[in-house]
Design a protein around this motif. Structure first.
Motif, short mmCIF file in Angstrom:
data_model
loop_
_atom_site.label_atom_id
_atom_site.label_comp_id
_atom_site.label_asym_id
_atom_site.label_seq_id
_atom_site.Cartn_x
_atom_site.Cartn_y
_atom_site.Cartn_z
N ARG A 217 -15.51 -8.24 13.27
CA ARG A 217 -15.98 -6.90 12.90
C ARG A 217 -14.90 -6.08 12.21
NH1 ARG A 217 -18.49 -3.83 17.68
NH2 ARG A 217 -19.18 -2.49 15.97
N MET A 218 -13.62 -6.45 12.44
CA MET A 218 -12.52 -5.74 11.78
C MET A 218 -12.42 -6.13 10.31
SD MET A 218 -10.98 -3.59 13.75
CE MET A 218 -9.41 -3.32 12.95
N ALA A 219 -12.95 -7.30 9.96
CA ALA A 219 -12.99 -7.77 8.55
C ALA A 219 -11.64 -7.59 7.85
CB ALA A 219 -14.09 -7.03 7.80
N GLY A 220 -10.58 -7.99 8.52
CA GLY A 220 -9.26 -7.94 7.90
C GLY A 220 -8.63 -6.57 7.86
N GLN A 221 -9.21 -5.60 8.56
CA GLN A 221 -8.65 -4.24 8.57
C GLN A 221 -7.49 -4.15 9.56
OE1 GLN A 221 -11.65 -0.97 8.63
NE2 GLN A 221 -13.10 -2.66 8.85
N MET A 222 -6.65 -3.16 9.34
CA MET A 222 -5.56 -2.90 10.26
C MET A 222 -6.11 -2.21 11.51
SD MET A 222 -2.32 -3.16 10.77
CE MET A 222 -1.71 -3.56 9.13
N PRO A 223 -5.81 -2.74 12.72
CA PRO A 223 -6.34 -2.13 13.94
C PRO A 223 -5.56 -0.89 14.37
CG PRO A 223 -5.07 -4.07 14.48
CD PRO A 223 -5.08 -3.98 12.99
N SER A 224 -5.48 0.08 13.47
CA SER A 224 -4.75 1.31 13.76
C SER A 224 -5.20 2.38 12.78
CB SER A 224 -3.24 1.10 13.62
OG SER A 224 -2.56 2.34 13.67
N THR A 225 -5.33 3.63 13.26
CA THR A 225 -5.69 4.73 12.35
C THR A 225 -4.51 5.11 11.46
OG1 THR A 225 -5.08 6.31 14.09
CG2 THR A 225 -7.41 5.68 13.91
N LYS A 226 -3.30 4.64 11.79
CA LYS A 226 -2.14 4.92 10.95
C LYS A 226 -2.13 4.07 9.69
CE LYS A 226 1.11 4.23 14.06
NZ LYS A 226 0.48 4.10 15.38
#
Length: 197
Positions: free
Chosen positions: A185-194
Motif C-alpha cells: 500500500r506504500m507503493a514505494g513511498q517514504m514511510p514518513s511525513t518528513k
C-alpha cells in the motif's frame, strides 16, 4: 525493489569481522565468532527474521568477549543500514512478543534514522553459557548507533537467564522482519511525513 544485501568488514587492533546479510533471505545462518552463546542468539535473529546471516569474527578473546561483541553489533548495524537502503516502501515499525516457558519479552523497533536504545532486561544471573550478560547492552548499542534505529527491549518476566536472552533475540528477529517487510500500500513511498528517514 533492488536486492537488499550488504557485506561489511571491520578491522581494528582488537577485532577482525566480516558480515554479509540478505534481508530477504530464508534464515540461512553461518556464524563463527568464538563466542558460542552469542552465536546461538544470532541464529535466533536469522531464523525468526528470515534474514540470511554470514558472520566471521576473530577477536581478542584472551582478554574477554567485550570488543568482539561490541564490534559485532557495530558491523551488523552497518550492514543493516546499507541493505535497507532509502527505506521507501518498508513498514518501518516492527514489534513482537515472544514467550519461552516462564519468560516473556517484547521488542519494538523503528527504522527512524535516529539511534535510540531503551533496554529493560533484569537478568537473573550475571552470566549464561560463559557469556557476561552485560555485553548484550554493548551489542545492541553498537547495532542501533550504526543501523540508526530506535529499539525498545523489555523482558516482561522471566527467571531463567537463558530464556530471558533467547526471548529477546527471537523477538528482535521477529520485529526486524515486520519492520523490513515491503508494504504494498506504500507503493514505494517514504514511510514518513518528513519525506526522508
Amino acid at each position: 525493489m533492488s536486492d537488499r544485501v550488504a557485506s561489511v568488514e571491520r578491522n581494528t587492533l582488537e577485532t577482525q569481522i566480516k558480515v554479509s546479510i540478505n534481508l530477504d533471505g530464508t534464515g540461512k545462518f553461518n556464524c563463527v565468532t568464538g563466542v558460542p552463546f552469542l552465536d546461538h542468539m544470532l541464529e535466533q535473529v536469522a531464523r525468526h527474521g528470515l534474514i540470511d546471516l554470514d558472520i566471521h569474527a576473530v577477536g581478542d578473546l584472551h582478554i574477554d568477549a567485550h570488543h568482539t561483541v561490541e564490534d559485532l553489533g557495530i558491523t551488523l548495524g552497518q550492514a543493516f543500514e546499507i541493505a535497507v537502503g532509502d527505506k521507501k516502501g518498508i513498514k518501518r515499525y516492527g514489534h513482537a512478543y515472544v514467550p519461552l516457558d516462564e519468560a516473556l519479552s517484547r521488542v519494538v523497533i523503528d527504522f527512524s534514522g535516529r539511534p535510540g536504545l531503551e533496554m529493560h532486561v533484569p537478568f537473573t544471573r550475571a552470566s549464561v553459557g560463559g557469556f557476561d550478560v552485560d555485553l548484550f547492552s554493548e551489542f545492541f548499542h553498537g547495532f542501533i548507533n550504526h543501523a540508526k534505529v530506535t529499539l525498545h527491549l523489555d523482558n516482561l518476566r522471566g527467571k531463567n537467564t537463558h530464556h530471558q536472552a533467547e526471548t529477546i533475540f527471537k523477538a528482535f528477529g521477529r520485529a526486524l522482519r515486520m519492520a523490513l517487510e515491503v508494504d504494498e500500500r506504500m507503493a514505494g513511498q517514504m514511510p514518513s511525513t518528513k519525506g526522508c528517514l
